[in-house]
Design an enzyme around this catalytic site. Structure first.
Site, PDB file in Angstrom:
ATOM      1  CD  GLU A 104      -2.711  -1.228   2.377  1.00 19.60           C
ATOM      2  OE1 GLU A 104      -2.218  -1.533   3.445  1.00 19.60           O
ATOM      3  OE2 GLU A 104      -4.078  -1.272   2.429  1.00 19.60           O
ATOM      4  CD  GLU A 124      -3.426  -6.078   3.781  1.00 14.41           C
ATOM      5  OE1 GLU A 124      -3.598  -6.889   2.656  1.00 14.41           O
ATOM      6  OE2 GLU A 124      -2.947  -5.086   3.690  1.00 14.41           O
TER       7      GLU A 124
HETATM    8  N1  3HC Z   1       4.417  -8.267  11.519  1.00 16.45           N
HETATM    9  C1  3HC Z   1       5.130  -8.715  12.401  1.00 16.45           C
HETATM   10  N2  3HC Z   1       5.827 -10.072  12.249  1.00 16.45           N
HETATM   11  C2  3HC Z   1       6.084 -10.402  11.003  1.00 16.45           C
HETATM   12  C3  3HC Z   1       5.302  -9.985  10.030  1.00 16.45           C
HETATM   13  C4  3HC Z   1       4.532  -8.810  10.136  1.00 16.45           C
HETATM   14  N3  3HC Z   1       3.755  -8.380   9.260  1.00 16.45           N
HETATM   15  N4  3HC Z   1       5.556 -10.831   9.121  1.00 16.45           N
HETATM   16  C5  3HC Z   1       6.515 -11.738   9.292  1.00 16.45           C
HETATM   17  N5  3HC Z   1       6.776 -11.609  10.771  1.00 16.45           N
HETATM   18  C6  3HC Z   1       7.703 -12.351  11.352  1.00 16.45           C
HETATM   19  C7  3HC Z   1       7.139 -13.818  11.611  1.00 16.45           C
HETATM   20  O1  3HC Z   1       6.400 -13.792  12.703  1.00 16.45           O
HETATM   21  C8  3HC Z   1       8.508 -14.615  11.687  1.00 16.45           C
HETATM   22  O2  3HC Z   1       8.876 -14.172  13.100  1.00 16.45           O
HETATM   23  P1  3HC Z   1       9.744 -15.335  13.893  1.00 16.45           P
HETATM   24  O3  3HC Z   1      10.972 -15.336  12.939  1.00 16.45           O
HETATM   25  O4  3HC Z   1      10.067 -14.666  15.251  1.00 16.45           O
HETATM   26  O5  3HC Z   1       8.847 -16.700  13.897  1.00 16.45           O
HETATM   27  C9  3HC Z   1       9.331 -13.672  11.075  1.00 16.45           C
HETATM   28  O6  3HC Z   1       8.558 -12.438  10.686  1.00 16.45           O
HETATM   29  C10 3HC Z   1       9.866 -14.511   9.472  1.00 16.45           C
HETATM   30  O7  3HC Z   1       8.530 -14.757   9.104  1.00 16.45           O
HETATM   31  P2  3HC Z   1       8.025 -16.106   8.377  1.00 16.45           P
HETATM   32  O8  3HC Z   1       8.690 -17.167   8.906  1.00 16.45           O
HETATM   33  O9  3HC Z   1       6.942 -16.300   7.818  1.00 16.45           O
HETATM   34  O10 3HC Z   1       9.188 -15.932   7.019  1.00 16.45           O
HETATM   35  P3  3HC Z   1       8.922 -16.325   5.357  1.00 16.45           P
HETATM   36  O11 3HC Z   1      10.152 -15.961   4.713  1.00 16.45           O
HETATM   37  O12 3HC Z   1       8.607 -17.990   5.391  1.00 16.45           O
HETATM   38  O13 3HC Z   1       7.698 -15.449   4.931  1.00 16.45           O
HETATM   39  C11 3HC Z   1       6.604 -13.419   4.570  1.00 16.45           C
HETATM   40  C12 3HC Z   1       8.084 -13.953   4.835  1.00 16.45           C
HETATM   41  C13 3HC Z   1       5.781 -13.868   3.179  1.00 16.45           C
HETATM   42  C14 3HC Z   1       6.760 -11.896   4.301  1.00 16.45           C
HETATM   43  C15 3HC Z   1       5.444 -13.926   5.728  1.00 16.45           C
HETATM   44  O14 3HC Z   1       6.145 -13.679   6.938  1.00 16.45           O
HETATM   45  C16 3HC Z   1       4.209 -13.351   5.735  1.00 16.45           C
HETATM   46  O15 3HC Z   1       3.346 -13.778   4.826  1.00 16.45           O
HETATM   47  N6  3HC Z   1       3.889 -12.375   6.497  1.00 16.45           N
HETATM   48  C17 3HC Z   1       2.691 -11.685   6.764  1.00 16.45           C
HETATM   49  C18 3HC Z   1       2.473 -10.600   5.684  1.00 16.45           C
HETATM   50  C19 3HC Z   1       1.314 -10.043   6.034  1.00 16.45           C
HETATM   51  O16 3HC Z   1       0.314 -10.506   6.543  1.00 16.45           O
HETATM   52  N7  3HC Z   1       1.318  -8.653   5.858  1.00 16.45           N
HETATM   53  C20 3HC Z   1      -0.024  -7.663   5.946  1.00 16.45           C
HETATM   54  C21 3HC Z   1       0.000  -7.369   7.403  1.00 16.45           C
HETATM   55  S1  3HC Z   1      -1.615  -6.492   7.814  1.00 16.45           S
HETATM   56  C22 3HC Z   1      -1.276  -4.960   7.144  1.00 16.45           C
HETATM   57  O17 3HC Z   1      -0.299  -4.674   6.497  1.00 16.45           O
HETATM   58  C23 3HC Z   1      -2.473  -4.071   7.239  1.00 16.45           C
HETATM   59  C24 3HC Z   1      -2.402  -3.033   6.346  1.00 16.45           C
HETATM   60  O18 3HC Z   1      -3.340  -3.061   5.290  1.00 16.45           O
HETATM   61  C25 3HC Z   1      -2.979  -1.713   7.151  1.00 16.45           C
END
Ligand code: 3HC
Ligand code: NAI
Length: 695
Positions: A104, A124
Site C-alpha cells: 500500500e 490481509e
Molecule cells: N508483522 C510482524 N512480524 C512478522 C510479519 C508482520 N507483518 N511478517 C512476518 N513476521 C515475522 C514472523 O512472525 C517471523 O517471526 P519469527 O522468526 O519470530 O517466527 C518472521 O517475521 C519471519 O516470518 P516467516 O517465518 O513467515 O518468513 P518467510 O520468509 O517464510 O515469509 C513473509 C515471509 C511472506 C513476509 C511472511 O512472513 C508473511 O506472509 N508475513 C505476513 C505478511 C502480512 O500479512 N502482511 C500484512 C499485514 S496486515 C497489514 O499490512 C494491514 C494494512 O493493510 C494496514
C-alpha cells in the site's frame, strides 16, 4: 545501520528501511520513513525520493505484533498521505514480497520498480482483515476493480509477470536495485514524466460503474471458502466503494471496516494462528546450530492411500523416491493411483503434462525392501499393525545405510516401541501425514524418547521442503490430533444413542464452522478402517460397528451413516440408519430425547478441549498454539475460531469446566471430568493462551 537510513545520491534522496526479518512497518520504521520524507520535501536540492529496503524483502506489511495495541503516530495512513502531498517524484524500489501495508505504501508512490521475482500482494484477508491503508481504493484504480478484488480475496502474492503486465511494476531492475531505482528516477525527471498519483486516476473504474454486478459475482466462491467470516464481505464492500464513492470517502470507509475487523474475534483468531504456526516449528530444547541431515533420496514403504500421497509429496518437491510394495500388483495399482492423481491435477490446469512426467520419473517402484538401501530417509506407511511395523523396522536396521532417518506414518502406535525394533531408536521418529497426504498441510512430527536432535531437525527441514506445516509432538496413543478426535467421537456416539441423529449433529458442527460434519467425514474416509482396528484390539463402538456389520462402510459402498445415490458424494439422511440407531438406544434401555444444537456443539467440542489440556499437562504438545495448528491444518477446524484452545479461551474456561463436570456426572465417564490444568487455569481466571503465545 539505523532502522531507517536516509542518504543522498546527488539530487535523489534514498530512504532505506532495515528492520529484519521482513521490514514490517513498526512504529520506529514509520517514524524513520516520515523523517525521510520530511527531509526530502524540505531540502531544495532533492528532486526525487526512492524508498527501498535492506534484507530479504521490501516491507511485508504492518507489524502484526502492534495490532490491538494503542495506535502511535505517524500511522501508515499518515505516511501515504505525505506521499500523496509530495511535490517531488517518488519511486518504490521493491524486492521479495511487498505485502499488505508495504504494498500500500508502494501504491502511494508515483512509480514502482522491482527486482526479478518480486511478488506484491494484499494478504490481509488471511488475517481476517481487509486492506486498511488504501489498498482497496488505489489498486482498483491501477489494475481495474475486478482484478484488484480477485487479488484481495485470494490474498496470495502475485506472479511477477502479472504485476509487470498490469502496470503495478513500471520497470524491472536487473542488478543493484537501489542504483537502478535511482537511475529510473533520474530518467523520469529528465523526461519530465508527470507525477502520477493513483488517487487521481479513475478511468479503470468505468466498466464496473456501468455494471456493478461484475464484482458481486466474484465474491460467491470467496464467501464459500471463508465459511461465515466477515473479511471477504468487507473486501467486497471496500472495492465497491472505490468504484461508487469519491476517493477520500472510500478511503475513510475502508479504514472503518478495517478497524472493525481488527477489533473483532475473527481476526484475533487468525493472527493467533499466524504466530502459532511459526512458533510450532520451533523446538526450544533443540541445541542451537543442530544441522539437519542431508536428504537426497527418499523411500516410502507401502503405496496405499497414504504411501502414495507421501511419495507424491517427495516427487513434487524434486526429491527422488523409491516406493516399496508387497506385491507387483499392489505396486502397479499404487503407482497407477499416483499418476491418475497427478493427471487429474494437470487436467484442472494445476500442472503441465511435462510436470507430471518429470514427477513420475522421480518415483521408482520396487517389491523388495532392499531397494531402500541408498535412501537418506525412509517413511513407512504400511497397515496400522505393530508387529508388521516392528518387523519392517527390524529389517530397515539391516538394510539402510548408517545415518538414514527412519520414519513411521503411524496414526496411533508407540514410536518408542517401533524405534526399539529398529535397534537404532535415535534415527527413528514419526512423521504423521494427513489424508490426502499430497494435499493436507499438517505434518505431526512425533519425537520418540531417544530421537536424536539432528533427526528431529531433519524432519522439520523436510517438512518445509514438502510445503507442510510441521508441529512437533510427543508419543501417546493417537498423538495430538487423533487423541482429541477420539474424545469427540466417544461423546458423539453417546449423543446418537441419547437421541440425536447424524444429520442433526453434522448440521450443528457445520454451523459451528467445520466444512463437513463428522459422520459425513467418516463416510468419506471409510468406516471400516476404525472397525477393523477396534475388532483387532477387542474394542467396540456400538453404532459405527453395527453399520459396518451391515456392510455400510461409507461412500465406497454407497451407504454409511448416510446413503449416496448414483456414485454422488451428497449425503442423504437414511431412515434405515435412524431405525438402527433407535433400536440400539432401545436395546441399551435409553429413552431418546431431542438434543439441541448448543448441547451438540458443547458435547462435541468441550471433551476435545479437555483432552487438549491433558496433552499440554503431559507435555505431548508444547504450547496451546501447537494444538490449534494441528486442528486447523489437519482437521479443518475453522480458522476464524483460532483452534480449540484459542476457542476455549473465548468461551471461558470456568464455563467449560462446569459443563464438563455435568457431562461427566451424566455419563459416568471419568475422561470427561475436567482435567487438572483446565481446573487450575479456570480457578485462576486465566486462559490457555496465558501459558505462552506471541499474539
Ligand atoms: N508483522 C510482524 N512480524 C512478522 C510479519 C508482520 N507483518 N511478517 C512476518 N513476521 C515475522 C514472523 O512472525 C517471523 O517471526 P519469527 O522468526 O519470530 O517466527 C518472521 O517475521 C519471519 O516470518 P516467516 O517465518 O513467515 O518468513 P518467510 O520468509 O517464510 O515469509 C513473509 C515471509 C511472506 C513476509 C511472511 O512472513 C508473511 O506472509 N508475513 C505476513 C505478511 C502480512 O500479512 N502482511 C500484512 C499485514 S496486515 C497489514 O499490512 C494491514 C494494512 O493493510 C494496514
Ligand atoms: P492402506 O491400506 O491404504 O495402505 C497400506 C499399504 O501397505 C498397502 O498398499 C499394502 O499393500 C502395503 N503393505 C503392507 N505390508 C507391506 C509390506 N510388508 N511391504 C510393503 N508394503 C506393504 O493404508 P493407509 O491408509 O495408507 O495407512 C498406512 C499407514 O498410515 C497406517 O499406519 C495408518 O494408520 C496411517 N495413516 C492413515 C491415514 C488415513 O487417513 N488413511 C492418515 C494418517 C496415517
Amino acid at each position: 545501520m539505523p532502522i531507517v537510513e536516509f542518504r543522498r545520491d546527488g539530487e535523489i534522496g534514498v530512504i532505506v528501511v532495515d528492520n529484519p526479518p521482513v521490514n514490517a512497518l513498526s512504529h520506529a520504521v514509520r517514524v524513520g520513513i516520515m523523517d525521510g520524507l520530511t527531509r526530502a520535501r524540505e531540502e531544495a536540492a532533492i528532486q526525487a525520493v526512492v524508498i527501498a529496503c535492506a534484507g530479504r524483502t521490501f516491507i511485508a506489511g504492518a507489524d502484526i505484533t502492534e495490532f490491538g495495541k494503542p495506535p502511535k503516530s505517524p500511522s501508515l495512513l499518515d505516511l501515504i498521505a505525505a506521499l500523496d502531498d509530495m511535490k517531488k517524484l517518488t519511486v518504490a524500489a521493491m524486492h521479495g514480497t511487498p505485502l499488505g501495508g508495504g504494498f500500500e505504501l508502494a501504491l502511494g508512490c508515483h512509480f514502482r520498480v522491482a527486482a526479478p521475482n518480486t511478488r506484491p500482494g494484499l494478504p490481509e484477508i488471511k488475517l481476517g482483515l481487509n486492506p486498511g491503508a488504501g489498498g482497496t481504493v488505489r489498486l482498483p484504480r491501477l489494475i481495474g476493480p475486478e482484478k484488484a478484488l480477485r487479488a484481495i480475496l485470494s490474498g496470495d502474492p502475485m506472479p511477477t509477470k502479472d504485476a509487470l503486465a498490469d502496470g503495478i511494476i513500471d520497470e524491472m531492475i536487473d542488478g543493484d536495485l537501489i542504483a537502478g531505482a535511482v537511475a529510473f528516477a533520474r530518467r523520469a525527471l529528465a523526461e519530465k514524466r508527470p507525477l502520477r498519483r493513483l488517487r487521481d486516476m479513475d478511468e479503470k473504474l468505468a466498466p464496473a460503474r456501468v455494471n456493478p454486478a461484475l464484482l458481486s459475482e466474484l465474491i460467491t466462491p470467496a464467501i464459500r471458502r471463508a465459511r461465515g467470516t466477515r473479511a471477504p464481505m468487507a473486501c467486497l464492500e471496500a472495492v465497491r466503494n472505490a468504484v461508487t464513492m469519491p476517493f477520500d470517502q472510500a478511503l475513510k470507509r475502508e479504514r472503518e471496516l478495517f478497524v472493525e475487523l481488527l477489533m473483532g474475534e475473527e481476526s484475533k483468531a487468525q493472527r493467533h494462528l499466524f504466530f502459532a504456526e511459526r512458533e510450532a516449528a520451533k523446538v526450544p530444547d533443540l541445541p542451537e546450530g543442530t544441522k539437519p541431515r542431508e536428504i537426497k533420496r527418499a523411500a516410502v514403504i507401502g503405496a496405499g492411500t497414504m504411501g502414495g500421497g507421501i511419495s507424491m509429496c517427495f516427487a513434487s518437491a524434486g526429491i527422488p523416491v523409491t516406493v516399496v510394495e508387497s506385491s507387483p500388483d499392489a505396486l502397479k495399482a499404487g503407482l497407477g493411483r499416483i499418476e491418475k492423481n497427478y493427471r487429474a491435477t494437470a487436467a484442472r490446469g494445476g500442472l503441465t503434462n511435462e510436470d507430471v512426467d518429470r514427477r513420475m520419473a522421480l518415483i521408482k517402484g520396487a517389491t523388495e525392501l532392499e531397494a531402500v538401501a541408498d535412501a537418506d530417509m525412509v517413511v513407512e506407511a504400511v497397515f496400522e499393525e505393530m508387529p508388521l511395523k516392528q518387523e519392517i523396522f527390524g529389517k530397515l536396521d539391516k538394510i539402510t545405510k548408517r545415518g538414514a532417518v527412519l520414519a513411521s506414518n503411524t496414526s496411533y502406535l508407540d514410536i518408542n516401541a517401533i524405534g526399539a525394533a529398529a535397534h537404532r531408536p535415535a534415527d527413528v521418529l514419526g512423521t504423521h501425514f494427513f489424508s490426502p497426504a499430497n494435499v493436507m498441510k499438517l505434518l505431526e512430527i512425533v519425537r520418540g524418547k531417544e530421537t536424536a536432535p539432528d533427526v528431529l531437525a531433519t524432519a522439520l527441514s523436510v517438512a518445509r521442503k514438502l510445503g507442510k506445516v510441521p508441529v512437533v509432538v510427543g508419543v501417546c496413543d493417537g498423538f495430538v490430533g487423533n487423541r482429541m478426535l477420539r474424545a469427540r467421537s466417544i461423546e458423539a456416539e453417546r449423543m446418537l444413542i441419547e437421541g440425536a441423529l447424524p444429520q442433526e449433529m453434522d448440521a450443528a458442527i457445520v454451523e459451528f464452522g467445520f466444512p463437513m460434519g463428522q459422520f459425513a467425514m467418516g463416510d468419506l474416509a471409510g468406516l471400516d478402517i476404525g472397525w477393523r482396528r477396534r475388532k483387532a484390539s477387542g474394542q467396540r463402538a456400538e453404532i459405527i460397528d453395527a453399520l459396518c456389520e451391515l456392510g455400510r462402510f461409507g461412500q465406497k459402498t454407497g451407504k454409511g451413516f448416510y446413503r449416496y445415490e448414483g456414485g454422488a458424494r451428497t449425503p442423504i439422511p437414511d431412515p434405515e440408519v435412524e431405525a438402527l440407531i433407535v433400536a440400539i438406544s432401545k436395546r441399551l434401555g435409553v429413552t431418546r430425547r431431542p438434543i439441541d444444537r448448543k448441547e451438540i456443539v458443547e458435547r462435541m467440542i468441550f471433551p476435545m478441549i479437555n483432552e487438549g489440556a491433558r496433552i499440554l499437562e503431559e507435555g505431548i504438545a508444547r504450547r496451546p498454539g501447537d494444538i490449534d495448528v494441528v486442528w486447523v491444518y489437519g482437521y479443518a477446524w475453522p480458522v476464524w475460531r483460532g483452534g480449540p484452545m484459542f476457542y476455549a479461551d473465548t468461551v471461558g474456561l470456568a464455563y467449560i469446566r462446569d459443563q464438563l463436570a455435568k457431562f461427566a456426572a451424566h455419563s459416568k465417564d471419568k475422561n470427561l471430568e475436567p482435567a487438572p490444568l483446565l481446573v487450575k487455569l479456570a480457578s485462576e481466571g486465566r486462559g490457555f493462551l496465558s501459558l505462552g503465545a506471541k499474539s
